[in-house]
Design a protein around this motif. Structure first.
Motif, PDB file in Angstrom:
ATOM      1  N   THR A 123       0.857  -1.184   0.000  1.00 35.65           N
ATOM      2  CA  THR A 123       0.000   0.000   0.000  1.00 35.65           C
ATOM      3  C   THR A 123       0.893   1.234   0.000  1.00 35.65           C
ATOM      4  N   LEU A 124       0.860   1.999  -1.081  1.00 37.08           N
ATOM      5  CA  LEU A 124       1.752   3.137  -1.266  1.00 37.08           C
ATOM      6  C   LEU A 124       0.987   4.448  -1.164  1.00 37.08           C
ATOM      7  N   ALA A 125       1.573   5.420  -0.492  1.00 40.05           N
ATOM      8  CA  ALA A 125       0.996   6.758  -0.430  1.00 40.05           C
ATOM      9  C   ALA A 125       1.303   7.515  -1.715  1.00 40.05           C
ATOM     10  N   ILE A 126       0.341   8.335  -2.131  1.00 39.71           N
ATOM     11  CA  ILE A 126       0.515   9.215  -3.290  1.00 39.71           C
ATOM     12  C   ILE A 126       0.314  10.647  -2.824  1.00 39.71           C
ATOM     13  N   GLU A 127       1.292  11.491  -3.057  1.00 40.71           N
ATOM     14  CA  GLU A 127       1.197  12.908  -2.736  1.00 40.71           C
ATOM     15  C   GLU A 127       1.406  13.706  -4.019  1.00 40.71           C
ATOM     16  N   GLN A 128       0.383  14.462  -4.409  1.00 41.18           N
ATOM     17  CA  GLN A 128       0.473  15.281  -5.620  1.00 41.18           C
ATOM     18  C   GLN A 128       0.889  14.440  -6.822  1.00 41.18           C
ATOM     19  N   LYS A 129       0.254  13.264  -6.943  1.00 43.62           N
ATOM     20  CA  LYS A 129       0.479  12.318  -8.038  1.00 43.62           C
ATOM     21  C   LYS A 129       1.878  11.686  -8.020  1.00 43.62           C
ATOM     22  N   THR A 130       2.560  11.821  -6.908  1.00 44.50           N
ATOM     23  CA  THR A 130       3.896  11.235  -6.762  1.00 44.50           C
ATOM     24  C   THR A 130       3.870  10.138  -5.712  1.00 44.50           C
ATOM     25  N   LEU A 131       4.401   8.967  -6.052  1.00 46.70           N
ATOM     26  CA  LEU A 131       4.492   7.860  -5.110  1.00 46.70           C
ATOM     27  C   LEU A 131       5.563   8.142  -4.070  1.00 46.70           C
ATOM     28  N   ILE A 132       5.291   7.770  -2.821  1.00 48.99           N
ATOM     29  CA  ILE A 132       6.244   7.943  -1.742  1.00 48.99           C
ATOM     30  C   ILE A 132       6.940   6.605  -1.473  1.00 48.99           C
ATOM     31  N   PHE A 133       8.256   6.608  -1.563  1.00 51.80           N
ATOM     32  CA  PHE A 133       9.095   5.424  -1.331  1.00 51.80           C
ATOM     33  C   PHE A 133       8.697   4.230  -2.213  1.00 51.80           C
ATOM     34  N   GLN A 147      10.466   2.592  -4.471  1.00 54.46           N
ATOM     35  CA  GLN A 147      11.538   1.600  -4.547  1.00 54.46           C
ATOM     36  C   GLN A 147      11.547   0.707  -3.310  1.00 54.46           C
ATOM     37  N   GLU A 148      11.370   1.321  -2.144  1.00 53.65           N
ATOM     38  CA  GLU A 148      11.370   0.559  -0.893  1.00 53.65           C
ATOM     39  C   GLU A 148      10.192  -0.424  -0.839  1.00 53.65           C
ATOM     40  N   HIS A 149       9.042   0.017  -1.316  1.00 51.15           N
ATOM     41  CA  HIS A 149       7.874  -0.866  -1.344  1.00 51.15           C
ATOM     42  C   HIS A 149       8.094  -2.041  -2.289  1.00 51.15           C
ATOM     43  N   MET A 150       8.685  -1.768  -3.448  1.00 56.84           N
ATOM     44  CA  MET A 150       8.908  -2.842  -4.411  1.00 56.84           C
ATOM     45  C   MET A 150       9.956  -3.838  -3.906  1.00 56.84           C
ATOM     46  N   GLU A 151      10.963  -3.338  -3.242  1.00 58.59           N
ATOM     47  CA  GLU A 151      11.969  -4.246  -2.679  1.00 58.59           C
ATOM     48  C   GLU A 151      11.340  -5.163  -1.639  1.00 58.59           C
TER      49      GLU A 151
END
Length: 251
Positions: free
Chosen positions: A19-29, A31-35
Motif C-alpha cells: 500500500t503506497l501513499a501518493i502525494e500530488q500524483k507522486t508515489l512515496i518510497f 523503490q522501498e515498497h517494491m523491494e
C-alpha cells in the motif's frame, strides 16, 4: 472490469500486497515498497510469470498519475496468476494528528513463529476485523501482543516509544511487519529495538504509530493511560513531512 484467475492467492491467501501513499500524483518510497514486495514473494515462494513485465516502477508511476485525489493510495496485490492495482483517497485528517490516536490492547495474540506475521499477505483478515472492531468500540487502533505477552504492532501500524529523548520500538523477532516508515526512522535516528511489555507503557513520555499512509501519528492514550505530550512526536512528524515535500518536488 478485471478478470481474476482463481489461484492459491484466492483460495489460500498466498498473495502479497503493498500500500503506497501518493502525494500530488507522486508515489512515496516506491523503490522501498517494491523491494519489500519482491522479498516477500521470494520468501513465500510465490512466482508470477508476468511480474517483471507488468510490475515496473514506470507502471506504478502511471497508476499514481491517474489518481484523482491530492492525497491518494495505490494498492498492489500479487499472487501466482494475478497482479492487481487499485486507487483510493488517503482519508487521514489533520484533526486526527492534532488529537492523537487512542489505542487498546487486542485480545488476539500475534503468532511470532508464523511466516505470515512478517509479510503483507492475503492472510490479513485478523487485522481488518480487529480494526473494524476498534472503530465500532470508539478507539482508533488495536495493538497486538505475541504469545509471550510482548508488544508487537498495531493492526495496520508499527509502534514507537519515547523516553528521555530516546526512541524505542519492538524488536522484529517479537512478531511484526517491518514497515516502510519504521525502517525510515531506524535509518535516520538512533532507535533501540527491544522487548517491551504492556506494564512498561506508563514509563514512556510519548508513543506514536507509523505506516506508509499516516506517516507518524501521535498516541493520545493506551488502555486508558493518557499521554498528554506530543511535542517530540510532532517534531519527528514535521521532519518527515518536510522530507516528503522535498521528495515530491524532485520527482
Amino acid at each position: 472490469m478485471t478478470t481474476l484467475t482463481p489461484d492459491d492467492g484466492f483460495y489460500f491467501g498466498l498473495l502479497v500486497f503493498e500500500t503506497l501513499a501518493i502525494e500530488q500524483k507522486t508515489l512515496i518510497f516506491p523503490q522501498e515498497h517494491m523491494e519489500r514486495l519482491h522479498h516477500s514473494l521470494r520468501q513465500l515462494r510465490i512466482r508470477n510469470p508476468q511480474l517483471d513485465t507488468i510490475l515496473t516502477l514506470e507502471r506504478l508511476r502511471e497508476e499514481a498519475f491517474r489518481c484523482p485525489y491530492p492525497r491518494g493510495v495505490l494498492k498492489i496485490a500479487v499472487s501466482q496468476d494475478n497482479i492487481l492495482f487499485s486507487l483510493r483517497e488517503n482519508t487521514y485528517t489533520q484533526d486526527q494528528y492534532r488529537k492523537g490516536f487512542h489505542l487498546r490492547t487486542s485480545t488476539i495474540r500475534r503468532n511470532e513463529t508464523s511466516p505470515f506475521t512478517y509479510h503483507k499477505t492475503g492472510n490479513y483478515g485478523e487485522n481488518i476485523l480487529e480494526k473494524r472492531h476498534a472503530h465500532t468500540c470508539g478507539f482508533d487502533e488495536p495493538i497486538f501482543l505475541n504469545s509471550r505477552e510482548q508488544i508487537c504492532e498495531g493492526a495496520t501500524t508499527n509502534i514507537f516509544f519515547l523516553k528521555n529523548g530516546r526512541l524505542f520500538t519492538p524488536a522484529a523477532k517479537c512478531g511484526l511487519l517491518k514497515g516502510i516508515i519504521r525502517e525510515y526512522l531506524n535509518q535516520r535516528y538512533p532507535v533501540t529495538e527491544s522487548v517491551i511489555y504492556p506494564a512498561q507503557i506508563p514509563e514512556f513520555d510519548e508513543i506514536f504509530l507509523t505506516n506508509s499512509l499516516l506517516g507518524i501519528m501521535p498516541v493520545a492514550s493506551w488502555d486508558g493511560h493518557i499521554f498528554p505530550s506530543h511535542e517530540e512526536t510532532f517534531q519527528l512528524l514535521m521532519n518527515y513531512q518536510r522530507e516528503i515535500l522535498t521528495y515530491t518536488s524532485m520527482d
